[in-house]
Motif scaffolding. Sequence first.
Motif, PDB file in Angstrom:
ATOM      1  N   TYR A 189      -1.842  -3.835   0.002  1.00 57.92           N
ATOM      2  CA  TYR A 189      -1.617  -2.406   0.233  1.00 57.92           C
ATOM      3  C   TYR A 189      -1.261  -2.178   1.694  1.00 57.92           C
ATOM      4  O   TYR A 189      -1.826  -2.796   2.595  1.00 57.92           O
ATOM      5  N   PHE A 190      -0.320  -1.278   1.941  1.00 56.85           N
ATOM      6  CA  PHE A 190       0.177  -0.976   3.288  1.00 56.85           C
ATOM      7  C   PHE A 190       0.127   0.532   3.460  1.00 56.85           C
ATOM      8  O   PHE A 190       0.691   1.271   2.653  1.00 56.85           O
ATOM      9  N   THR A 191      -0.549   1.006   4.492  1.00 60.75           N
ATOM     10  CA  THR A 191      -0.557   2.430   4.774  1.00 60.75           C
ATOM     11  C   THR A 191      -0.072   2.659   6.195  1.00 60.75           C
ATOM     12  O   THR A 191      -0.328   1.837   7.087  1.00 60.75           O
ATOM     13  N   GLY A 192       0.666   3.755   6.399  1.00 59.97           N
ATOM     14  CA  GLY A 192       1.201   3.970   7.727  1.00 59.97           C
ATOM     15  C   GLY A 192       1.769   5.355   7.925  1.00 59.97           C
ATOM     16  O   GLY A 192       1.724   6.223   7.041  1.00 59.97           O
ATOM     17  N   TYR A 193       2.296   5.563   9.117  1.00 61.00           N
ATOM     18  CA  TYR A 193       3.082   6.748   9.430  1.00 61.00           C
ATOM     19  C   TYR A 193       4.508   6.495   8.963  1.00 61.00           C
ATOM     20  O   TYR A 193       5.017   5.379   9.100  1.00 61.00           O
ATOM     21  N   ASN A 226      12.522   0.856   7.379  1.00 57.36           N
ATOM     22  CA  ASN A 226      12.341   0.511   8.784  1.00 57.36           C
ATOM     23  C   ASN A 226      11.819   1.686   9.596  1.00 57.36           C
ATOM     24  O   ASN A 226      11.815   1.651  10.819  1.00 57.36           O
ATOM     25  N   GLY A 227      11.361   2.740   8.910  1.00 56.95           N
ATOM     26  CA  GLY A 227      10.807   3.903   9.585  1.00 56.95           C
ATOM     27  C   GLY A 227       9.305   4.004   9.441  1.00 56.95           C
ATOM     28  O   GLY A 227       8.745   5.103   9.444  1.00 56.95           O
ATOM     29  N   MET A 228       8.621   2.869   9.318  1.00 61.83           N
ATOM     30  CA  MET A 228       7.176   2.840   9.139  1.00 61.83           C
ATOM     31  C   MET A 228       6.474   2.351  10.398  1.00 61.83           C
ATOM     32  O   MET A 228       6.964   1.460  11.093  1.00 61.83           O
ATOM     33  N   VAL A 229       5.324   2.943  10.676  1.00 57.64           N
ATOM     34  CA  VAL A 229       4.404   2.436  11.698  1.00 57.64           C
ATOM     35  C   VAL A 229       3.122   2.072  10.973  1.00 57.64           C
ATOM     36  O   VAL A 229       2.482   2.931  10.353  1.00 57.64           O
ATOM     37  N   LYS A 230       2.765   0.800  11.021  1.00 59.98           N
ATOM     38  CA  LYS A 230       1.633   0.311  10.234  1.00 59.98           C
ATOM     39  C   LYS A 230       0.294   0.791  10.799  1.00 59.98           C
ATOM     40  O   LYS A 230       0.034   0.685  11.998  1.00 59.98           O
ATOM     41  N   ILE A 231      -0.534   1.328   9.910  1.00 66.21           N
ATOM     42  CA  ILE A 231      -1.918   1.674  10.238  1.00 66.21           C
ATOM     43  C   ILE A 231      -2.864   0.586   9.750  1.00 66.21           C
ATOM     44  O   ILE A 231      -3.754   0.147  10.474  1.00 66.21           O
ATOM     45  N   ALA A 232      -2.669   0.140   8.510  1.00 63.65           N
ATOM     46  CA  ALA A 232      -3.612  -0.832   7.951  1.00 63.65           C
ATOM     47  C   ALA A 232      -3.014  -1.528   6.738  1.00 63.65           C
ATOM     48  O   ALA A 232      -2.113  -1.007   6.081  1.00 63.65           O
ATOM     49  N   THR A 233      -3.537  -2.706   6.448  1.00 62.51           N
ATOM     50  CA  THR A 233      -3.270  -3.391   5.186  1.00 62.51           C
ATOM     51  C   THR A 233      -4.595  -3.848   4.598  1.00 62.51           C
ATOM     52  O   THR A 233      -5.584  -4.024   5.307  1.00 62.51           O
ATOM     53  N   GLY A 234      -4.602  -4.032   3.282  1.00 58.98           N
ATOM     54  CA  GLY A 234      -5.815  -4.477   2.614  1.00 58.98           C
ATOM     55  C   GLY A 234      -5.538  -4.784   1.159  1.00 58.98           C
ATOM     56  O   GLY A 234      -4.394  -4.713   0.697  1.00 58.98           O
ATOM     57  N   ARG A 235      -6.594  -5.105   0.414  1.00 59.66           N
ATOM     58  CA  ARG A 235      -6.424  -5.437  -0.999  1.00 59.66           C
ATOM     59  C   ARG A 235      -5.934  -4.241  -1.803  1.00 59.66           C
ATOM     60  O   ARG A 235      -5.133  -4.381  -2.712  1.00 59.66           O
ATOM     61  N   ASP A 236      -6.430  -3.057  -1.449  1.00 61.99           N
ATOM     62  CA  ASP A 236      -5.980  -1.811  -2.074  1.00 61.99           C
ATOM     63  C   ASP A 236      -6.479  -0.670  -1.204  1.00 61.99           C
ATOM     64  O   ASP A 236      -6.910  -0.891  -0.059  1.00 61.99           O
ATOM     65  N   ALA A 237      -6.422   0.552  -1.719  1.00 62.13           N
ATOM     66  CA  ALA A 237      -6.785   1.716  -0.906  1.00 62.13           C
ATOM     67  C   ALA A 237      -8.243   1.708  -0.464  1.00 62.13           C
ATOM     68  O   ALA A 237      -8.590   2.362   0.523  1.00 62.13           O
ATOM     69  N   ALA A 238      -9.085   0.973  -1.158  1.00 55.63           N
ATOM     70  CA  ALA A 238     -10.492   0.914  -0.752  1.00 55.63           C
ATOM     71  C   ALA A 238     -10.653   0.278   0.627  1.00 55.63           C
ATOM     72  O   ALA A 238     -11.587   0.604   1.366  1.00 55.63           O
TER      73      ALA A 238
END
Length: 281
Positions: A189-193, A226-238
């Motif tokens: 999972y990848f979350t970001g701006y 290519n317009g992403m700034v990474k906040i976090a990655t993990g196994r899923d949203a948890a």
Amino acid sequence: MKFNVFTEMEYVVKSASTLILNINALRTQHQTVLSEEFTIDPYIKTEELPATAGENRMVRFEVDKPQTIKVTYKATVDNHYKTVDYEGLYETAVAQFDHSIIPYLYPSRYCQSDKLYRLANDMFGNIVNPFTKVIAITDWIYWHVEYLSGSTNSETSAFDTVTERQGVCRDFAHLGIALCRALTIPARYFTGYAYQLQPPDFHACFEAYISGEWILFDATKLIPLNGMVKIATGRDAADTAIANIFGDADLTSIVVSCEPAEDGFEAFNYGPVDYKGISYL
């Protein structure tokens, strides 16, 4: 490419509470935080927690009495990515994966790949090239799952999404991850701006591990990759939740933005089969 990112969150805290926020831009080998400022009004002392699952920069603080607080984060981030030619990619045997990759093959809370094994193999198992296989997964999700704001909640899983055929970016990402893992492709999972996301908000997508690279995919096709700034990655949203609240506090307003900090940015939009993959490393 440099981006300016910004978040402003207001919480009404009704009793003594501890908040853990995950809104800071991640520092990686290829994403440099040039400047940043994390403030709370009124002032509260904060503590950055070391990551224990996935990659993140969580900030913890305690609010000792009922009050309204405003959290502001702003940063200038320089991130570097490369395009990957899918024609040269190959499938890696599980026996060759580094131990750090193995957890991203397992079923997780929101990504029950074990329940989707037959579906994934029936639909995508005959595709040899692993990159083409993941593109087929993202295309199938895009065409068969309706993007519908407010249609799901924090309990919705990939199995629910494939059954109900509706969801938001979080659900699209979970389903992509689960289908990849069901096909023995590590995914996280990848979350970001996200630049150009409408309405502006945090955005979720996923990365698949192919031929030694973590490659970004977004089944919503809402933003340039290519317009992403990474906040976090993990196994899923948890592993990557924007906020965890221990106590009684309500989020009453949120503002999020991500804009290029310099001229000349060219959005790399999601394309069809000739699409070249994006790797943020």
